[in-house]
Design an enzyme around this catalytic site. Structure first.
Site, PDB file in Angstrom:
ATOM      1  N   ASP A  67       2.938   0.078  12.424  1.00  0.00           N
ATOM      2  CA  ASP A  67       1.733  -0.409  11.738  1.00  0.00           C
ATOM      3  C   ASP A  67       1.419  -1.864  12.084  1.00  0.00           C
ATOM      4  O   ASP A  67       0.400  -2.401  11.624  1.00  0.00           O
ATOM      5  CB  ASP A  67       1.859  -0.222  10.214  1.00  0.00           C
ATOM      6  CG  ASP A  67       1.926   1.245   9.832  1.00  0.00           C
ATOM      7  OD1 ASP A  67       1.499   2.089  10.640  1.00  0.00           O
ATOM      8  OD2 ASP A  67       2.416   1.554   8.723  1.00  0.00           O
ATOM      9  N   ASP A  85       5.639  19.756   9.134  1.00  0.00           N
ATOM     10  CA  ASP A  85       6.727  20.736   9.207  1.00  0.00           C
ATOM     11  C   ASP A  85       8.012  20.261   8.517  1.00  0.00           C
ATOM     12  O   ASP A  85       8.731  21.061   7.918  1.00  0.00           O
ATOM     13  CB  ASP A  85       7.004  21.094  10.676  1.00  0.00           C
ATOM     14  CG  ASP A  85       7.296  19.865  11.518  1.00  0.00           C
ATOM     15  OD1 ASP A  85       6.459  18.941  11.531  1.00  0.00           O
ATOM     16  OD2 ASP A  85       8.358  19.806  12.148  1.00  0.00           O
ATOM     17  N   CYS A 120      -5.472   8.168   8.760  1.00  0.00           N
ATOM     18  CA  CYS A 120      -5.851   7.609  10.064  1.00  0.00           C
ATOM     19  C   CYS A 120      -5.572   8.617  11.171  1.00  0.00           C
ATOM     20  O   CYS A 120      -4.582   9.349  11.114  1.00  0.00           O
ATOM     21  CB  CYS A 120      -5.047   6.334  10.349  1.00  0.00           C
ATOM     22  SG  CYS A 120      -5.546   4.927   9.352  1.00  0.00           S
ATOM     23  N   LYS A 146       0.836  -1.221   0.000  1.00  0.00           N
ATOM     24  CA  LYS A 146       0.000   0.000   0.000  1.00  0.00           C
ATOM     25  C   LYS A 146       0.862   1.260   0.000  1.00  0.00           C
ATOM     26  O   LYS A 146       0.684   2.148  -0.832  1.00  0.00           O
ATOM     27  CB  LYS A 146      -0.907   0.002   1.233  1.00  0.00           C
ATOM     28  CG  LYS A 146      -1.596   1.331   1.476  1.00  0.00           C
ATOM     29  CD  LYS A 146      -2.509   1.297   2.683  1.00  0.00           C
ATOM     30  CE  LYS A 146      -1.869   1.618   4.006  1.00  0.00           C
ATOM     31  NZ  LYS A 146      -1.678   3.039   4.298  1.00  0.00           N
ATOM     32  N   ASN A 147       1.786   1.333   0.950  1.00  0.00           N
ATOM     33  CA  ASN A 147       2.502   2.597   1.114  1.00  0.00           C
ATOM     34  C   ASN A 147       3.518   2.854   0.008  1.00  0.00           C
ATOM     35  O   ASN A 147       3.927   4.001  -0.207  1.00  0.00           O
ATOM     36  CB  ASN A 147       3.120   2.687   2.515  1.00  0.00           C
ATOM     37  CG  ASN A 147       2.035   2.858   3.577  1.00  0.00           C
ATOM     38  OD1 ASN A 147       0.894   3.230   3.254  1.00  0.00           O
ATOM     39  ND2 ASN A 147       2.358   2.569   4.826  1.00  0.00           N
ATOM     40  N   ARG A 189      -0.349  14.946  13.237  1.00  0.00           N
ATOM     41  CA  ARG A 189       0.403  14.516  12.053  1.00  0.00           C
ATOM     42  C   ARG A 189       0.874  15.766  11.305  1.00  0.00           C
ATOM     43  O   ARG A 189       0.390  16.073  10.207  1.00  0.00           O
ATOM     44  CB  ARG A 189      -0.455  13.604  11.160  1.00  0.00           C
ATOM     45  CG  ARG A 189      -0.870  12.319  11.852  1.00  0.00           C
ATOM     46  CD  ARG A 189      -1.589  11.348  10.949  1.00  0.00           C
ATOM     47  NE  ARG A 189      -0.683  10.617  10.069  1.00  0.00           N
ATOM     48  CZ  ARG A 189      -1.037   9.580   9.325  1.00  0.00           C
ATOM     49  NH1 ARG A 189      -2.262   9.137   9.341  1.00  0.00           N
ATOM     50  NH2 ARG A 189      -0.155   8.981   8.546  1.00  0.00           N
ATOM     51  N   PRO A 190       1.850  16.479  11.882  1.00  0.00           N
ATOM     52  CA  PRO A 190       2.281  17.726  11.247  1.00  0.00           C
ATOM     53  C   PRO A 190       3.058  17.476   9.963  1.00  0.00           C
ATOM     54  O   PRO A 190       3.474  16.352   9.686  1.00  0.00           O
ATOM     55  CB  PRO A 190       3.182  18.363  12.309  1.00  0.00           C
ATOM     56  CG  PRO A 190       3.616  17.270  13.193  1.00  0.00           C
ATOM     57  CD  PRO A 190       2.603  16.180  13.114  1.00  0.00           C
ATOM     58  N   ARG A 201      -3.754  10.458   3.647  1.00  0.00           N
ATOM     59  CA  ARG A 201      -2.487  11.080   4.021  1.00  0.00           C
ATOM     60  C   ARG A 201      -1.585  11.294   2.806  1.00  0.00           C
ATOM     61  O   ARG A 201      -1.006  12.343   2.594  1.00  0.00           O
ATOM     62  CB  ARG A 201      -1.781  10.144   5.017  1.00  0.00           C
ATOM     63  CG  ARG A 201      -0.727  10.829   5.811  1.00  0.00           C
ATOM     64  CD  ARG A 201      -1.390  11.708   6.819  1.00  0.00           C
ATOM     65  NE  ARG A 201      -0.502  12.752   7.265  1.00  0.00           N
ATOM     66  CZ  ARG A 201      -0.911  13.890   7.780  1.00  0.00           C
ATOM     67  NH1 ARG A 201      -2.172  14.149   7.901  1.00  0.00           N
ATOM     68  NH2 ARG A 201      -0.049  14.795   8.164  1.00  0.00           N
ATOM     69  N   ARG A 220      -9.334   0.139   3.295  1.00  0.00           N
ATOM     70  CA  ARG A 220      -8.341   1.080   2.769  1.00  0.00           C
ATOM     71  C   ARG A 220      -7.018   0.384   2.484  1.00  0.00           C
ATOM     72  O   ARG A 220      -6.260   0.829   1.619  1.00  0.00           O
ATOM     73  CB  ARG A 220      -8.087   2.208   3.787  1.00  0.00           C
ATOM     74  CG  ARG A 220      -9.229   3.206   3.869  1.00  0.00           C
ATOM     75  CD  ARG A 220      -8.848   4.336   4.807  1.00  0.00           C
ATOM     76  NE  ARG A 220      -7.444   4.660   4.597  1.00  0.00           N
ATOM     77  CZ  ARG A 220      -6.613   5.082   5.538  1.00  0.00           C
ATOM     78  NH1 ARG A 220      -7.026   5.267   6.748  1.00  0.00           N
ATOM     79  NH2 ARG A 220      -5.356   5.349   5.252  1.00  0.00           N
TER      80      ARG A 220
HETATM   81  N1  EPU Z   1       6.226  13.965  11.886  1.00  0.00           N
HETATM   82  C1  EPU Z   1       6.418  15.292  12.254  1.00  0.00           C
HETATM   83  N2  EPU Z   1       6.555  16.205  11.257  1.00  0.00           N
HETATM   84  C2  EPU Z   1       6.491  15.880   9.940  1.00  0.00           C
HETATM   85  C3  EPU Z   1       6.312  14.528   9.577  1.00  0.00           C
HETATM   86  C4  EPU Z   1       6.169  13.580  10.579  1.00  0.00           C
HETATM   87  O1  EPU Z   1       6.449  15.619  13.434  1.00  0.00           O
HETATM   88  O2  EPU Z   1       6.641  16.781   9.088  1.00  0.00           O
HETATM   89  C5  EPU Z   1       6.110  12.947  12.947  1.00  0.00           C
HETATM   90  C6  EPU Z   1       4.724  12.297  12.982  1.00  0.00           C
HETATM   91  O3  EPU Z   1       3.802  13.062  13.720  1.00  0.00           O
HETATM   92  C7  EPU Z   1       5.040  10.935  13.589  1.00  0.00           C
HETATM   93  C8  EPU Z   1       6.440  10.626  13.049  1.00  0.00           C
HETATM   94  O4  EPU Z   1       7.004  11.871  12.643  1.00  0.00           O
HETATM   95  O5  EPU Z   1       5.089  11.048  14.971  1.00  0.00           O
HETATM   96  C9  EPU Z   1       6.486   9.669  11.871  1.00  0.00           C
HETATM   97  O6  EPU Z   1       5.620  10.116  10.829  1.00  0.00           O
HETATM   98  P1  EPU Z   1       5.853   9.739   9.305  1.00  0.00           P
HETATM   99  O7  EPU Z   1       5.982  11.001   8.535  1.00  0.00           O
HETATM  100  O8  EPU Z   1       6.931   8.711   9.189  1.00  0.00           O
HETATM  101  O9  EPU Z   1       4.466   9.052   8.929  1.00  0.00           O
HETATM  102  P2  EPU Z   1       3.648   9.191   7.578  1.00  0.00           P
HETATM  103  O10 EPU Z   1       4.560   9.329   6.437  1.00  0.00           O
HETATM  104  O11 EPU Z   1       2.557  10.187   7.752  1.00  0.00           O
HETATM  105  C10 EPU Z   1       3.685   6.655   6.981  1.00  0.00           C
HETATM  106  C11 EPU Z   1       2.668   5.594   6.707  1.00  0.00           C
HETATM  107  C12 EPU Z   1       1.987   5.205   8.007  1.00  0.00           C
HETATM  108  C13 EPU Z   1       3.029   4.730   9.010  1.00  0.00           C
HETATM  109  C14 EPU Z   1       4.129   5.805   9.185  1.00  0.00           C
HETATM  110  C15 EPU Z   1       5.276   5.344  10.069  1.00  0.00           C
HETATM  111  C16 EPU Z   1       1.989   6.149   4.451  1.00  0.00           C
HETATM  112  C17 EPU Z   1       0.913   6.620   3.552  1.00  0.00           C
HETATM  113  N3  EPU Z   1       1.698   6.113   5.758  1.00  0.00           N
HETATM  114  O12 EPU Z   1       2.966   7.762   7.521  1.00  0.00           O
HETATM  115  O13 EPU Z   1       1.149   4.111   7.666  1.00  0.00           O
HETATM  116  O14 EPU Z   1       2.440   4.492  10.269  1.00  0.00           O
HETATM  117  O15 EPU Z   1       4.667   6.161   7.903  1.00  0.00           O
HETATM  118  O16 EPU Z   1       5.867   4.193   9.549  1.00  0.00           O
HETATM  119  O17 EPU Z   1       3.060   5.780   4.005  1.00  0.00           O
HETATM  120  C18 EPU Z   1      -0.656   2.650   7.846  1.00  0.00           C
HETATM  121  O18 EPU Z   1      -0.280   2.137   6.771  1.00  0.00           O
HETATM  122  O19 EPU Z   1      -1.544   2.145   8.578  1.00  0.00           O
HETATM  123  C19 EPU Z   1      -0.047   3.903   8.274  1.00  0.00           C
HETATM  124  C20 EPU Z   1      -0.586   4.694   9.194  1.00  0.00           C
END
Ligand code: EPU
Length: 432
Positions: free
Chosen positions: A307, A127, A119, A24-25, A124-125, A95, A399
């Site tokens: 996950d 920045d 989710c 998926k990702n 989920r910032p 996302r 999803r």
């Molecule tokens: N974070 C920040 N600032 C940012 C980006 C992230 O503070 O600009 C923090 C987040 O709040 C979190 C941590 O960094 O605490 C990790 O977030 P990350 O950016 O890695 O997560 P993501 O890219 O939004 C993806 C997967 C998620 C998975 C996470 C961690 C996708 C579409 N989603 O999310 O997948 O949990 O990486 O491995 O790739 C799922 O598949 O069920 C799912 C939630």
């Protein structure tokens, strides 16, 4: 109003073979990145899940042509994009829609995209994404629920991520592929889907080195070309079937996996007592007469994946004694515990720590999937609970899991999707 539920009757141990779909990702990063490529790409092993359908809909709305060639094979034609503005509802449901920012910025020098959804796992910032775009020379502004980015010419730079972020790593890679000069991303995410995205873009002519390590170097190129690319198997879907097999005291051969991606999950399952046999692209997980308690902490890859956390907590409710699970990635990923408690779980949560008193039996009940992986965890719980478990809000599960009820049925589970045309309360279904 349609009201779909998953109904599970107490099942025998799972037994047989199951094949894992594409990741998926990976799909959710690769499909929007075709916008950057600018030429037709054929993507294979795309999972048939609603997040992919939603991503295709989003791409269509900005003028990308999507052609389903065969099951799992999508041709994406981004040559006639009509808008760099993506301001519609679908964006707010997912996302990964924020990868359009990197892709449109990298190709057209500007993007205007609604804030993403996804989710609810706490804050989920974005920045770090913005930090990356700005380091490349883009002007970024977030207002009125929209992210606006613009740049005359992106120029490579050094970007140190303050925390390991999959999304920021992917978005900065995409934005920097056609920038002038070299971009260095430090403290980058190492997840398999980050490597998959880099491999895809490299097969289009990009020059990305070091994906899979914490320093990624992107040497800008001026042109990309279309390609045919096969997405890797889904590590989390595989891990979910591993836990489902073990938690039901079953014996299942899981096919189409990259075993290296499952090392942390395998290590923990073996600690709990599972028997795991590896063979090329398959692995067999079986129960070996014991469920040992165990502590787990989720971390970025190659650590134990967040996950897989809800599925692991569910398994640990079967293990006599006290287990502790620490969530090391998300602020709020234990909300589903209240649903597990309805089935009989004894779990207390304090911030990022869940303490599980395992070993008591579960009794079926009506529960709600609060997010994707929480939904998968409830399915696992329903398989070993006695009686009938009914899961509402199953759109979350759809999803990210291709044909999950069919796959589990083929392993012997008594599970089905029930459609009802009104909003009757759950107990009516149970009584039916
Ligand atoms: N974070 C920040 N600032 C940012 C980006 C992230 O503070 O600009 C923090 C987040 O709040 C979190 C941590 O960094 O605490 C990790 O977030 P990350 O950016 O890695 O997560 P993501 O890219 O939004 C993806 C997967 C998620 C998975 C996470 C961690 C996708 C579409 N989603 O999310 O997948 O949990 O990486 O491995 O790739 C799922 O598949 O069920 C799912 C939630």
């Amino acid at each position: 109003m349609s009201n779909r539920r998953i109904v599970i009757k107490s099942s025998k141990p799972l037994f047989g073979e199951v094949a894992v779909a594409g990741a998926k990702n990976s799909a959710l990063a690769i499909l929007p990145s075709v916008v950057l490529v600018g030429e037709v790409c054929r993507i294979e092993n795309v999972p048939d899940i609603s997040d992919v359908s939603l991503m295709c809909k989003i791409l269509s709305k900005i003028g990308v042509k999507i052609n389903m060639i065969s099951p799992g094979c999508i041709e994406v034609d981004p040559r006639c994009i009509s808008s760099v503005c993506a301001d519609f509802d679908e964006i707010r449901y997912m996302r990964a829609s924020y990868y359009l920012i990197g892709a449109l910025l990298g190709r057209f020098g500007k993007a205007r995209v609604s804030m993403p959804g996804g989710c609810d796992l706490g804050l989920r910032p974005m920045d770090q994404h913005i930090k990356g775009f700005e380091a490349l020379g883009a002007k970024c502004e977030i207002s009125g629920g929209m992210t606006n980015v613009v740049s005359d010419r992106l120029v490579g730079n050094r970007v140190y991520l303050d925390m390991v972020s999959v999304g920021a790593t992917v978005n900065i890679i995409i934005a920097s592929v056609k920038a002038k000069g070299t971009t260095v991303i430090e403290n980058a995410a190492k997840e398999p889907h980050v490597v998959d995205l880099a491999n895809f873009l490299n097969s289009c002519g990009a020059d990305i080195r070091g994906a899979g390590t914490d320093v990624i170097r992107v040497n800008g190129v001026s042109k990309l070309r279309g390609t045919t690319y096969q997405i890797i198997p889904d590590q989390i879907e595989a891990g979910t079937y591993m836990i489902a097999s073990f938690a039901t005291k079953g014996n299942v051969l899981i096919k189409n996996v990259i075993t290296r991606h499952l090392e942390s999950v395998s290590a923990k399952l073996m600690e709990i007592g599972a028997n795991i046999e590896y063979k090329e692209d398959t692995l067999r997980v079986s129960y070996d007469g014991k469920f040992n308690r165990c502590n787990v902490k989720t971390m970025p890859y190659p650590g134990f994946p967040t996950d897989m956390q809800p599925q692991m907590v569910t398994l640990l409710t079967r293990c006599k004694g006290t287990s502790m699970v620490t969530e090391g990635v998300w602020d709020s990923r234990f909300r589903y515990v209240s649903e597990l408690r309805r089935l009989g779980a004894q779990i207390s949560v304090d911030g990022h720590l869940a303490v599980i008193e395992g070993g008591n039996d579960f009794i079926g009940n009506c529960v709600k999937a609060l997010d994707l992986r929480a939904g998968a965890a409830l399915i696992i719980a329903g398989l070993f609970a006695s009686g009938v478990t009914t899961i509402e809000n199953i759109h979350h599960i759809e999803r990210g899991y291709e044909n999950i009820t069919e796959k589990l049925s083929s392993l012997g589970a008594d599970i089905r999707v029930v459609e009802s045309s009104n909003n009757r309360k759950c107990y009516h279904v149970l009584g039916a």
